[in-house]
Every structure is written in C-alpha cells, then in structure tokens.
Design a protein around this motif. Structure first.
Motif, short mmCIF file in Angstrom:
data_model
loop_
_atom_site.label_atom_id
_atom_site.label_comp_id
_atom_site.label_asym_id
_atom_site.label_seq_id
_atom_site.Cartn_x
_atom_site.Cartn_y
_atom_site.Cartn_z
N UNK A 43 34.89 -6.45 33.31
CA UNK A 43 35.15 -5.49 34.41
C UNK A 43 36.51 -4.91 34.39
N UNK A 44 37.44 -5.44 33.90
CA UNK A 44 38.84 -5.12 33.85
C UNK A 44 38.87 -4.27 32.56
N UNK A 45 38.17 -4.68 31.59
CA UNK A 45 38.23 -3.75 30.38
C UNK A 45 37.67 -2.49 30.50
N UNK A 46 36.33 -2.71 31.12
CA UNK A 46 35.42 -1.43 31.46
C UNK A 46 36.08 -0.48 32.30
N UNK A 47 36.92 -0.93 33.24
CA UNK A 47 37.75 -0.08 34.21
C UNK A 47 38.92 0.92 33.43
N UNK A 48 39.11 0.32 32.18
CA UNK A 48 40.15 1.16 31.20
C UNK A 48 39.39 2.25 30.36
N UNK A 49 38.21 2.06 30.47
CA UNK A 49 37.30 2.86 29.52
C UNK A 49 37.53 4.38 30.00
N UNK A 50 37.59 4.74 31.39
CA UNK A 50 37.56 5.97 31.96
C UNK A 50 36.14 6.40 32.32
N UNK A 51 34.95 5.56 31.94
CA UNK A 51 33.56 5.95 32.32
C UNK A 51 33.46 5.84 33.91
N UNK A 52 32.73 6.46 34.45
CA UNK A 52 32.27 6.36 35.94
C UNK A 52 31.04 5.44 36.04
N UNK A 53 31.10 4.74 36.96
CA UNK A 53 29.86 3.65 37.32
C UNK A 53 29.92 3.24 38.61
N UNK A 54 28.67 2.84 39.01
CA UNK A 54 28.86 2.18 40.39
C UNK A 54 28.45 0.60 40.05
N UNK A 55 28.99 -0.30 40.71
CA UNK A 55 28.77 -1.69 40.74
C UNK A 55 27.40 -2.24 41.12
N UNK A 56 26.52 -2.91 40.67
CA UNK A 56 25.34 -3.21 40.93
C UNK A 56 25.17 -4.48 41.78
N UNK A 57 24.70 -4.85 42.74
CA UNK A 57 24.68 -6.30 43.21
C UNK A 57 23.55 -7.07 42.38
N UNK A 58 24.13 -8.35 42.15
CA UNK A 58 23.26 -9.11 41.25
C UNK A 58 21.86 -9.49 41.81
N UNK A 59 20.75 -9.44 41.21
CA UNK A 59 19.67 -9.41 41.79
C UNK A 59 18.59 -10.32 40.74
N UNK A 60 17.47 -10.75 41.34
CA UNK A 60 16.50 -11.28 40.52
C UNK A 60 15.04 -10.63 40.93
N UNK A 61 14.43 -9.87 39.81
CA UNK A 61 13.36 -9.16 40.09
C UNK A 61 11.96 -9.89 39.66
N UNK A 62 12.24 -10.95 39.02
CA UNK A 62 10.95 -11.60 38.39
C UNK A 62 11.33 -12.94 37.68
N UNK A 63 10.40 -13.63 37.08
CA UNK A 63 10.92 -14.83 36.30
C UNK A 63 11.45 -14.21 35.04
N UNK A 64 12.77 -14.96 34.84
CA UNK A 64 13.43 -14.42 33.75
C UNK A 64 14.05 -13.26 33.78
N UNK A 65 14.08 -12.30 34.84
CA UNK A 65 14.28 -10.97 34.94
C UNK A 65 15.40 -10.90 36.04
N UNK A 66 16.17 -9.79 35.86
CA UNK A 66 17.17 -9.47 36.97
C UNK A 66 18.50 -9.43 36.00
N UNK A 67 19.57 -9.34 36.63
CA UNK A 67 20.88 -8.78 36.14
C UNK A 67 22.20 -9.39 36.97
N UNK A 68 23.12 -9.67 36.44
CA UNK A 68 24.45 -10.26 37.03
C UNK A 68 25.47 -9.41 36.53
N UNK A 69 26.73 -9.08 37.50
CA UNK A 69 27.67 -8.37 36.71
C UNK A 69 27.28 -7.10 36.02
N UNK A 70 26.64 -6.13 36.56
CA UNK A 70 25.76 -4.98 36.10
C UNK A 70 26.50 -3.81 36.61
#
Length: 217
Positions: A43-70
């Motif tokens: 996230x520190x490196x991403x902050x230096x890119x100048x891209x604009x983004x929203x942090x997403x809350x970690x979530x599980x959407x199904x077996x083997x599905x979901x994301x963290x640090x997205x």
C-alpha cells in the motif's frame, strides 16, 4: 573514525523501498516481489504511484473467493472504463507494467501514448477457464481473489484503437508489434501472463495475474 558501515545507494540496495517512478533495473523485480508480499509495503508503494483508488474492505464471497488488501481503481493514468477491483499486488504490478512497459512501447511503435485500456474484468468468483468455460471442480481462478486482470485492447492518443483479437496477427505491423511488446513487458511485472498463443480462450485478451505460478505464454 571507521565504523565499518557502508553507505549503499538506494538503487543498489535490494531492501530499499521500491521506487515506482525509477527506470527499472536488475533489482526492480526483487523489490516489486518484496513489496507485493507485505500488505503495508504494498500500500505504501501504491500510494506513490499517483493512481486514485478506494480501499476495499476485506471480504469473503464464497468458497475460495474474496479478497484482502484490495482497491478499486478510479484513475490509473489511462482510462479504464469500469473501475476494476484489484488486490494491492495486482494494482501495483499494473502500474509498473503500464508506466515502464506499455507506454514506452507505444511511443516507440507509434510515437503516441496509450490513453485508454479496454478490459474484460478483474474480480470474479469462478474457477479456471481452460477454453471450455469455468469447469466445476477445477481450481479457483486468480480472478476469484482479485489477483487477475484481463486486457482486451488499447486506445492511442490519436484515437487509434488496437485490440488483441484483431491485431495479434503475427504480420509484424506496428499494432502487432506493440501488442507483443506489451505481452513481453507484462512478463516482467506479473507472475503470470497468458495471451492468444496460449489457447483459444485467450484469443481476445491478455490474462495478467499475481500470486500464482510463474508463466509467460
């Protein structure tokens, strides 16, 4: 007084933070992999890119599905149409590829930058597709954890549109060469890259991923 300490310039120090703006060198791949493995560093490196983004809350959407640090990319230096949801490692690798591989290739082949990237999506809770659709019982795709992104086409500043389906031709014209440069460059910044020469399921896009097996096809 001699202390035995050696002052190593950051560009030669493998443990120095990734400089996302610096011209890639022989240590860039190591530093990128190091940043991707650590959520805080990423996230520190991403902050230096100048891209604009929203942090997403970690979530599980199904077996083997979901994301963290997205994140959901809102602006990435190029237009993306719909805003993709990508893991931090994917977003960081995307920036490195777009800035240090795709744009230099576009300027070399056409003298124009890429202003838009057409994509077929990022996060999707599904299994691997080997050409027969997402197979029940197969392993989860890297898309299922927001660790994949499918690129279908590019638009240059002069309005010229280049697509993988039409222009990955093998005839050596500038559009074909740009796509091959982009594919080859992606292999430097992603763990896995699949294109039209891999199988029919990828005839119209590049599949880019992090975190999986190393492959460049």
């Amino acid at each position: 007084m001699l202390t035995g300490a050696v002052d190593i310039p950051e560009r030669f120090n493998p443990w120095a933070p990734l400089d996302v703006m610096a011209e890639p060198d022989w240590l860039t791949g190591f530093k990128l992999a190091h940043a991707r493995r650590d959520p805080t560093r990423c996230l520190a490196a991403l902050a230096r890119t100048g891209m604009q983004y929203d942090l997403l809350p970690d979530r599980v959407t199904g077996e083997g599905c979901g994301f963290e640090n997205a994140v959901r990319l809102r602006s990435a230096g190029v237009r993306l149409g719909t805003s993709p949801s990508l893991s931090c490692p994917m977003a960081l690798s995307f920036f490195m590829w777009e800035k240090h591989a795709l744009q230099p290739a576009a300027k070399q082949r056409f003298g124009e930058p890429v202003v838009a990237i057409e994509h077929l999506g990022s996060y999707a809770c599904r299994n691997v597709n080997r050409g027969e659709g997402a197979v029940p019982g197969a392993s989860r795709s890297r898309h299922a954890t927001a660790d994949a992104f499918d690129v279908a086409g590019l638009t240059l500043a002069d309005g010229r549109r280049i697509t993988v389906r039409r222009d990955w031709s093998g005839n050596g014209d500038p559009a074909d060469l740009l796509l091959r440069d982009a594919h080859r460059g992606a292999c430097r910044f992603f763990d896995g890259v699949l294109g039209p020469d891999y199988n029919a399921a990828h005839r119209d896009h590049f599949h880019l991923e992090t975190g999986g097996y190393s492959m460049c096809r």
